[in-house]
Scaffold this motif. Sequence first.
Motif, PDB file in Angstrom:
ATOM      1  N   LYS A   1       0.845  -1.193   0.000  1.00 47.11           N
ATOM      2  CA  LYS A   1       0.000   0.000   0.000  1.00 47.11           C
ATOM      3  C   LYS A   1       0.878   1.240   0.000  1.00 47.11           C
ATOM      4  CE  LYS A   1      -3.687  -2.239   2.534  1.00 47.11           C
ATOM      5  NZ  LYS A   1      -4.448  -2.340   3.725  1.00 47.11           N
ATOM      6  N   ASP A   2       0.423   2.231  -0.752  1.00 44.94           N
ATOM      7  CA  ASP A   2       1.056   3.541  -0.698  1.00 44.94           C
ATOM      8  C   ASP A   2      -0.036   4.592  -0.820  1.00 44.94           C
ATOM      9  OD1 ASP A   2       0.459   3.842  -3.453  1.00 44.94           O
ATOM     10  OD2 ASP A   2       2.410   3.086  -4.059  1.00 44.94           O
ATOM     11  N   SER A   3       0.337   5.818  -1.000  1.00 42.14           N
ATOM     12  CA  SER A   3      -0.662   6.891  -1.024  1.00 42.14           C
ATOM     13  C   SER A   3      -1.573   6.832  -2.245  1.00 42.14           C
ATOM     14  CB  SER A   3       0.031   8.249  -0.954  1.00 42.14           C
ATOM     15  OG  SER A   3       0.875   8.412  -2.078  1.00 42.14           O
ATOM     16  N   GLN A   4      -1.142   6.122  -3.297  1.00 45.26           N
ATOM     17  CA  GLN A   4      -1.924   6.106  -4.526  1.00 45.26           C
ATOM     18  C   GLN A   4      -2.686   4.810  -4.773  1.00 45.26           C
ATOM     19  OE1 GLN A   4       1.465   6.948  -6.769  1.00 45.26           O
ATOM     20  NE2 GLN A   4       1.315   9.163  -6.536  1.00 45.26           N
ATOM     21  N   SER A   5      -2.208   3.699  -4.228  1.00 45.39           N
ATOM     22  CA  SER A   5      -2.884   2.432  -4.522  1.00 45.39           C
ATOM     23  C   SER A   5      -2.592   1.376  -3.462  1.00 45.39           C
ATOM     24  CB  SER A   5      -2.451   1.910  -5.894  1.00 45.39           C
ATOM     25  OG  SER A   5      -1.085   1.547  -5.863  1.00 45.39           O
ATOM     26  N   ALA A   6      -3.377   0.311  -3.538  1.00 50.05           N
ATOM     27  CA  ALA A   6      -3.174  -0.867  -2.691  1.00 50.05           C
ATOM     28  C   ALA A   6      -3.181  -2.083  -3.605  1.00 50.05           C
ATOM     29  CB  ALA A   6      -4.285  -0.972  -1.659  1.00 50.05           C
ATOM     30  N   ILE A   7      -2.115  -2.862  -3.534  1.00 52.54           N
ATOM     31  CA  ILE A   7      -2.002  -4.063  -4.356  1.00 52.54           C
ATOM     32  C   ILE A   7      -1.900  -5.267  -3.434  1.00 52.54           C
ATOM     33  CG2 ILE A   7      -0.588  -5.324  -6.029  1.00 52.54           C
ATOM     34  CD1 ILE A   7       0.441  -2.602  -7.030  1.00 52.54           C
ATOM     35  N   VAL A   8      -2.767  -6.247  -3.670  1.00 55.34           N
ATOM     36  CA  VAL A   8      -2.721  -7.485  -2.902  1.00 55.34           C
ATOM     37  C   VAL A   8      -2.666  -8.634  -3.900  1.00 55.34           C
ATOM     38  CG1 VAL A   8      -3.804  -8.877  -1.108  1.00 55.34           C
ATOM     39  CG2 VAL A   8      -4.156  -6.409  -1.118  1.00 55.34           C
ATOM     40  N   ILE A   9      -1.726  -9.564  -3.676  1.00 55.75           N
ATOM     41  CA  ILE A   9      -1.582 -10.717  -4.557  1.00 55.75           C
ATOM     42  C   ILE A   9      -1.776 -11.985  -3.738  1.00 55.75           C
ATOM     43  CG2 ILE A   9      -0.030 -11.990  -6.096  1.00 55.75           C
ATOM     44  CD1 ILE A   9       1.331  -9.319  -6.745  1.00 55.75           C
ATOM     45  N   PHE A  10      -2.603 -12.869  -4.271  1.00 57.82           N
ATOM     46  CA  PHE A  10      -2.906 -14.147  -3.635  1.00 57.82           C
ATOM     47  C   PHE A  10      -2.504 -15.275  -4.582  1.00 57.82           C
ATOM     48  CE2 PHE A  10      -5.982 -11.028  -2.217  1.00 57.82           C
ATOM     49  CZ  PHE A  10      -6.037 -11.218  -0.843  1.00 57.82           C
ATOM     50  N   VAL A  11      -2.119 -16.415  -4.012  1.00 57.58           N
ATOM     51  CA  VAL A  11      -1.827 -17.605  -4.804  1.00 57.58           C
ATOM     52  C   VAL A  11      -2.553 -18.788  -4.195  1.00 57.58           C
ATOM     53  CG1 VAL A  11       0.413 -16.788  -5.634  1.00 57.58           C
ATOM     54  CG2 VAL A  11       0.294 -18.151  -3.539  1.00 57.58           C
ATOM     55  N   ASP A  12      -2.660 -19.852  -4.976  1.00 57.00           N
ATOM     56  CA  ASP A  12      -3.312 -21.060  -4.490  1.00 57.00           C
ATOM     57  C   ASP A  12      -2.579 -21.581  -3.268  1.00 57.00           C
ATOM     58  OD1 ASP A  12      -1.220 -21.690  -6.452  1.00 57.00           O
ATOM     59  OD2 ASP A  12      -1.694 -23.764  -5.944  1.00 57.00           O
ATOM     60  N   ASN A  13      -3.327 -22.143  -2.359  1.00 56.64           N
ATOM     61  CA  ASN A  13      -2.779 -22.613  -1.088  1.00 56.64           C
ATOM     62  C   ASN A  13      -1.878 -23.829  -1.260  1.00 56.64           C
ATOM     63  OD1 ASN A  13      -2.556 -22.029   1.584  1.00 56.64           O
ATOM     64  ND2 ASN A  13      -4.343 -23.192   2.209  1.00 56.64           N
ATOM     65  N   ALA A  14      -2.048 -24.564  -2.340  1.00 55.74           N
ATOM     66  CA  ALA A  14      -1.264 -25.782  -2.559  1.00 55.74           C
ATOM     67  C   ALA A  14       0.104 -25.484  -3.161  1.00 55.74           C
ATOM     68  CB  ALA A  14      -2.022 -26.740  -3.472  1.00 55.74           C
ATOM     69  N   SER A  15       0.311 -24.243  -3.588  1.00 54.61           N
ATOM     70  CA  SER A  15       1.580 -23.939  -4.262  1.00 54.61           C
ATOM     71  C   SER A  15       2.736 -24.031  -3.277  1.00 54.61           C
ATOM     72  CB  SER A  15       1.538 -22.547  -4.888  1.00 54.61           C
ATOM     73  OG  SER A  15       1.515 -21.559  -3.879  1.00 54.61           O
ATOM     74  N   ASN A  16       3.855 -24.487  -3.800  1.00 58.02           N
ATOM     75  CA  ASN A  16       5.060 -24.470  -2.978  1.00 58.02           C
ATOM     76  C   ASN A  16       5.775 -23.153  -3.249  1.00 58.02           C
ATOM     77  OD1 ASN A  16       6.545 -24.767  -5.383  1.00 58.02           O
ATOM     78  ND2 ASN A  16       6.512 -26.981  -5.214  1.00 58.02           N
ATOM     79  N   ASN A  17       6.962 -23.024  -2.795  1.00 62.40           N
ATOM     80  CA  ASN A  17       7.675 -21.762  -2.984  1.00 62.40           C
ATOM     81  C   ASN A  17       8.100 -21.523  -4.419  1.00 62.40           C
ATOM     82  OD1 ASN A  17       7.414 -21.141  -0.298  1.00 62.40           O
ATOM     83  ND2 ASN A  17       9.346 -22.093   0.259  1.00 62.40           N
ATOM     84  N   LYS A  18       7.966 -22.527  -5.271  1.00 64.03           N
ATOM     85  CA  LYS A  18       8.437 -22.377  -6.637  1.00 64.03           C
ATOM     86  C   LYS A  18       7.328 -22.364  -7.675  1.00 64.03           C
ATOM     87  CE  LYS A  18      12.834 -24.219  -5.516  1.00 64.03           C
ATOM     88  NZ  LYS A  18      14.037 -24.758  -5.783  1.00 64.03           N
ATOM     89  N   ILE A  19       6.372 -23.279  -7.574  1.00 62.80           N
ATOM     90  CA  ILE A  19       5.356 -23.425  -8.622  1.00 62.80           C
ATOM     91  C   ILE A  19       3.990 -22.971  -8.103  1.00 62.80           C
ATOM     92  CG2 ILE A  19       4.195 -25.032 -10.176  1.00 62.80           C
ATOM     93  CD1 ILE A  19       7.174 -24.527 -10.808  1.00 62.80           C
ATOM     94  N   ILE A  20       3.319 -22.171  -8.927  1.00 64.21           N
ATOM     95  CA  ILE A  20       1.996 -21.632  -8.599  1.00 64.21           C
ATOM     96  C   ILE A  20       1.025 -22.085  -9.680  1.00 64.21           C
ATOM     97  CG2 ILE A  20       0.670 -19.492  -8.410  1.00 64.21           C
ATOM     98  CD1 ILE A  20       3.324 -18.197  -7.469  1.00 64.21           C
ATOM     99  N   SER A  21      -0.187 -22.465  -9.286  1.00 63.96           N
ATOM    100  CA  SER A  21      -1.176 -22.846 -10.290  1.00 63.96           C
ATOM    101  C   SER A  21      -2.268 -21.787 -10.462  1.00 63.96           C
ATOM    102  CB  SER A  21      -1.809 -24.196  -9.945  1.00 63.96           C
ATOM    103  OG  SER A  21      -2.499 -24.111  -8.729  1.00 63.96           O
ATOM    104  N   GLU A  22      -2.371 -20.874  -9.507  1.00 60.90           N
ATOM    105  CA  GLU A  22      -3.368 -19.814  -9.636  1.00 60.90           C
ATOM    106  C   GLU A  22      -2.881 -18.574  -8.898  1.00 60.90           C
ATOM    107  OE1 GLU A  22      -8.149 -19.186  -9.128  1.00 60.90           O
ATOM    108  OE2 GLU A  22      -7.199 -20.744  -7.930  1.00 60.90           O
ATOM    109  N   LEU A  23      -3.070 -17.421  -9.543  1.00 62.86           N
ATOM    110  CA  LEU A  23      -2.693 -16.148  -8.951  1.00 62.86           C
ATOM    111  C   LEU A  23      -3.827 -15.154  -9.162  1.00 62.86           C
ATOM    112  CD1 LEU A  23       0.607 -14.319  -8.906  1.00 62.86           C
ATOM    113  CD2 LEU A  23      -1.298 -13.123  -9.962  1.00 62.86           C
ATOM    114  N   VAL A  24      -4.140 -14.413  -8.115  1.00 65.50           N
ATOM    115  CA  VAL A  24      -5.148 -13.358  -8.180  1.00 65.50           C
ATOM    116  C   VAL A  24      -4.505 -12.086  -7.649  1.00 65.50           C
ATOM    117  CG1 VAL A  24      -7.364 -12.538  -7.298  1.00 65.50           C
ATOM    118  CG2 VAL A  24      -7.071 -14.959  -7.840  1.00 65.50           C
ATOM    119  N   MET A  25      -4.580 -11.017  -8.447  1.00 70.14           N
ATOM    120  CA  MET A  25      -4.063  -9.733  -8.009  1.00 70.14           C
ATOM    121  C   MET A  25      -5.184  -8.707  -8.027  1.00 70.14           C
ATOM    122  SD  MET A  25      -1.694  -6.740  -9.555  1.00 70.14           S
ATOM    123  CE  MET A  25      -3.047  -6.343 -10.579  1.00 70.14           C
TER     124      MET A  25
END
Length: 172
Positions: free
Chosen positions: A108-132
């Motif tokens: 978050k800053d004075s101009q915007s708020a960005i939140v990124i989520f990933v699937d709970n099953a992802s490990n630290n390397k591979i992601i199957s779903e991302l929502v920003m």
Amino acid sequence: MTKRIINSIFFLYVLLNCSNLFAQDVFTKFEKDKNINSVIVNKKMFEMMANVKVEATNPEEKVYFDLIKKLNHLRVFNAQRAEQKKQLSSTANDYVKTNNLKEIINKKDSQSAIVIFVDNASNNKIISELVMINESTNETILVLITGSFSLKELSSLTKKMNLPLGNTLDKL
């Protein structure tokens, strides 16, 4: 007995696939809304892009072409009117909760708020779903990406497509 087991497995398969289809359909309403801009890229388009015979001239382009082969869907929605901004945020937050996605970035800053989520099953390397979700005073941007990718690979795609999440991913 084996028939019962086969039927049970088939039922679970159908149930899981239907729930995934339903979850994706919560965003379909935004594709038809004239007050929300959208870009939708499906697996077929990614397959076609991957088959284009272009020689990568640098390492970043190679990562980009390799990533294209790993993506299933990309959806980007952009709203500037208050009502649609609220709908995008609300639907995205409900989707995140329903699908038990985990937050990886909250900036978050004075101009915007960005939140990124990933699937709970992802490990630290591979992601199957991302929502920003990127909310600012002027607009709300929602990005949904599915496939099998790393954040580093995704950074090259978001830069190439000039998506707002590219600079954020570089800082990870």
